[in-house]
Scaffold this active site. Sequence first.
Site, mmCIF file in Angstrom:
data_model
loop_
_atom_site.group_PDB
_atom_site.id
_atom_site.type_symbol
_atom_site.label_atom_id
_atom_site.label_comp_id
_atom_site.label_asym_id
_atom_site.label_seq_id
_atom_site.Cartn_x
_atom_site.Cartn_y
_atom_site.Cartn_z
ATOM 1 N N GLU A 1 0.819 -1.208 0.000
ATOM 2 C CA GLU A 1 0.000 0.000 0.000
ATOM 3 C C GLU A 1 0.856 1.263 0.000
ATOM 4 O OE1 GLU A 1 -2.541 -3.227 1.930
ATOM 5 O OE2 GLU A 1 -0.436 -2.603 1.961
ATOM 6 N N GLY B 1 20.728 -2.632 -19.695
ATOM 7 C CA GLY B 1 19.935 -3.808 -20.040
ATOM 8 C C GLY B 1 18.455 -3.561 -20.163
ATOM 9 N N CYS C 1 9.934 -2.084 -4.418
ATOM 10 C CA CYS C 1 9.780 -3.335 -3.680
ATOM 11 C C CYS C 1 10.147 -4.500 -4.591
ATOM 12 C CB CYS C 1 8.342 -3.501 -3.197
ATOM 13 S SG CYS C 1 7.802 -2.227 -2.040
ATOM 14 N N GLU D 1 27.664 -6.467 -1.587
ATOM 15 C CA GLU D 1 26.832 -6.639 -0.402
ATOM 16 C C GLU D 1 26.978 -8.023 0.195
ATOM 17 O OE1 GLU D 1 22.338 -7.858 -1.538
ATOM 18 O OE2 GLU D 1 23.063 -6.035 -2.454
ATOM 19 N N CYS E 1 26.391 -1.983 -9.058
ATOM 20 C CA CYS E 1 25.880 -0.651 -8.711
ATOM 21 C C CYS E 1 25.544 -0.552 -7.226
ATOM 22 C CB CYS E 1 24.642 -0.328 -9.546
ATOM 23 S SG CYS E 1 23.283 -1.494 -9.340
ATOM 24 N N HIS F 1 18.257 6.475 -11.063
ATOM 25 C CA HIS F 1 17.291 6.352 -9.976
ATOM 26 C C HIS F 1 16.671 7.692 -9.621
ATOM 27 C CE1 HIS F 1 19.302 2.478 -9.645
ATOM 28 N NE2 HIS F 1 18.217 2.062 -9.029
#
Length: 768
Positions: free
Chosen positions: A17, A440, A524, A613, A651, A702
Amino acid sequence: MAIASNLGFPRIGPKRELKKGVEGYWAGKIKEQELRSLGLSIRKENWLFQQKAGIVQIPSNDFSFYDHLLDTSIMVGAIPVRYRPLAHLSALDQYFAMARGYNDSAKGLAIVAAEMTKWFDTNYHYIVPEFEKDQQFSLGSTKAIDEFLEAKEMGILTTPVLPGPISFLALGKGVGFDKYNLLPSLLCVYAQVLSRLVQAGAQSIQFDEPALVFGIDKKMEAALLQAYTALSGVAKPVRISIATYFEGLGSGLESVLNLPVSCVHLDLVAASEQLEIALTKAPESLSLSLGVVDGRNIWRSDLSTAYQLVKRAVSVLGTDRVAVAPSCSLLHVPVSLDGETDLDPEVGGWLAFAREKVAEVALITRAINEGEDSVREEFAANKRIIDQKKISKKIYNQAVQKRTKEVAPAMLLRKSPHSVRKEVQAETYHLPTFPTTTIGSFPQTNAIREARAAYKSSDLSQSGYETVLRSEIEKVIRFQEEIGLDVLVHGEAERNDMVEYFGEQLSGFVFTKNGWVQSYGSRCVKPPIIFGDVARPTPMTVRWARFAQSLTKLPVKGMLTGPITILKWSFVRNDQPVRDTCLQIALAIRDEVRDLEADGIGIIQIDEPALREGLPLLRSRWPSYLSWAVDAFRLATSCVSDKTQIHTHMCYAEFNDIIESIGAMDADVISMESSRSQMELLNAFTKFKYPNEIGPGVYDIHSPRVPSKEEMVVALQQTLTVIDPKNLWVNPDCGLKTRKWEEVRPALLAMVEAAKIVRAAASKPGVS
């Protein structure tokens, strides 16, 4: 009594939501008050659920419209100077401008977004705080107090959660000065917030200090003591808790235990060995919060094992000094298993999302407070599931296990070194200096999403759906030809997500309907779940790559997601070493690479944005991880001939400290994010001569702002100060899936023009 506690709850809502509301606000479809009302409804639902589930220490201020570190920057007035011209905007619009950038051609404003990077070794991204040498902090937001009062009005006394001052400074960005010099000013603002929370009736406050797991040196130790001595003085008689997670505190554990605070949270999922030390070293006035339920993965807890850890702590400390909790905030897992009716019942029984993990915390706490008999049935049912999972035939594939064990060193090597391959590839593709390409993906338009939804609901036939996809791919190819890109992509219209798309075609994966987690802002993702051995039954991308290449004489890249990224952006099985799972994925990608090459695709990109990461938080563990991570990439890519050009992309993480390992991956071309961090990546190349070709991203995808060709010329010229012109590619810093065509068209056209300008300048006599 032991306390059932939670450190944080997913903020997106059960059906995303928040995403829909925020994007609706950005699009002008809803007003600010509607968005704020939506945020309040999500918060209320979260608080009420946790209260009903039996959680006593319920967090507040864990909600955010974009990012909790950005919220903290606003709270303490750490707003970079470049955003001052936006004073005419509402506070909410200024907030989003910091996260996304801002363009207003009528007013001549073109302001770049704040840097974004990975939150420790998770797939969540935070907005990096920015500090000046003479930074003076001031109270800029009362969000933490306001949300505490919202819950209080409902009759729920929450524990406000704030990023701790030490981690806030450690995770921020300040060049040329000691960030700890800013601590006194920062503490003044934290003290104001704390004082207002005390006045509002707060009884406990949680400060998240995850940066402590990187190691506590003497300077940090002194800063910690300074900070929490000051804050505990303001907070009396409120209980102050320090939460650490994602790793153990190592040699710094004793220092943290002796801070003037009421409670310390320890992640016992990541580092269970901390418990015995803490039980020995904890002062009599200190309580311990025990993170025994995994807050980062989606597997059901072994309740008996978790209970034994808590029981051991209670035997030393007593129940009044123990809290039971997840290992970290539940931000990193989906909201609920409710509605996941399509999951294989056996596999679904192995899972626990945020709501289920909250129930596990409450159940373990009940066992401590009311005795084992009170939970006998629940624990027995849990044991049956845990035992059944260990022997399930769904998990194991003997052929995959055998193939993984047979991986040999020779399978990790290309036939020739890059210096030889480069010449072969130059003769094959005849690319100009500074060749242009994209990463891409192209925009996932409403037409694509609607067709995919219709196909999944059987309202559109497979042939009808593929007709839509072929049309979109041809549109993308023609557009790239029109603007003059040198190496094309097919745009990935057929892909829902760069990991999910592959997981759907690999064995050993399952998928959810609503297993969404926040990656950044409104973005998300729905991570696949790797529950068993991984293999590739059939080719995954060859058909669409072949179709795209048939439309043009220019080279079209085959696009794959790399083994580390598929591993890291999935929820991974916890019954074997992650290295073994990664090698299984690498072998599956190797099969796809071989098939793409056999089908005439000569340039293949295998993206690995998650490589950084995946690094363990403790540097002592880096060499082992980097060794098998690099091996996995090379295993996936080394089966091709010299003329096949292997690309990779990375990235939104700090790559400078692993640049040598990136070089060891031996990709022919690597593209990397650099624009959002103001080309800081280039610092790595002043110290390390990267052996192959590279495309540092020249603009930030972004952000919705469209950069000018002049900006990109400057970025390229800056790049040429450290990278050989013969090795430089020109590209955006990430895929274009989340952007709109009206942003993509002018931005890529400007990028191509910038490449032409720099190419022409470099070709002049006397210019190297």
